[in-house]
Design an enzyme around this catalytic site. Sequence first.
Site, PDB file in Angstrom:
ATOM      1  N   ASP A   1       0.862  -1.176   0.000  1.00 29.05           N
ATOM      2  CA  ASP A   1       0.000   0.000   0.000  1.00 29.05           C
ATOM      3  C   ASP A   1       0.908   1.239   0.000  1.00 29.05           C
ATOM      4  OD1 ASP A   1      -2.412   1.585   0.517  1.00 29.05           O
ATOM      5  OD2 ASP A   1      -1.561   1.842   2.515  1.00 29.05           O
TER       6      ASP A   1
ATOM      7  N   ASP B 286      -0.322   5.050   0.868  1.00 27.52           N
ATOM      8  CA  ASP B 286      -0.639   6.058   1.884  1.00 27.52           C
ATOM      9  C   ASP B 286      -0.588   5.474   3.287  1.00 27.52           C
ATOM     10  OD1 ASP B 286      -1.195   8.315   0.133  1.00 27.52           O
ATOM     11  OD2 ASP B 286      -2.901   7.121  -0.552  1.00 27.52           O
TER      12      ASP B 286
END
Length: 196
Positions: A8, A10
């Site tokens: 991922d 963020d």
Amino acid sequence: MKINLCIDIDGTVTEPYYWLERANSHFGCDIKPCDVTSYEIHKVIGVSDKEYVEFYNQCCHELHMESEIREHSKDIISRLSSFCSVNYVTARQKSLELTTENWLKKHDIMLGSLHLLGSHYKVEKARELDCDIFIEDRYENAVEISNAGFDVLLINCEYNKGPLPENAKRVYDWHQIEIEINRYAQKIKSKKQEIA
């Protein structure tokens, strides 16, 4: 054989609270990282989801371009790429693809495959990429991906507390992520030697 990492962006590759300064300024509040106990940012700020989305849509490109990199993520991703396939899997909208690529280049982060899903549902993409380990910061994602049978490393944040399934592990920084992935690689190597 390379290990397939899904990472991922963020809160995982970026600092998790990079949006705070702009949000505090826009909404006239003084929220600190320790106050961010929910992934639902509008709830933390005390505004409607609609108000937060309007704010985000106005400044999302600037917000993502100015986000800080999480400590040690760049160097460790670079080292891991010597024996891992790096796949960035993010809930960001497809319209942020160029911004995301530019941010990765700006910080000289190893570019791998990039997948902007426009949704928090990442299980199908993990299957498609034949994911071995998924690195995530959103608690609900970690549980969902783990329950689908994938190993997950959940990087600790104020907003992702909670019990984890057996094949998900809470980690506290990128050094610990590197240790866990090296341990996983060693386990695979040992299994191959046993078979041979």
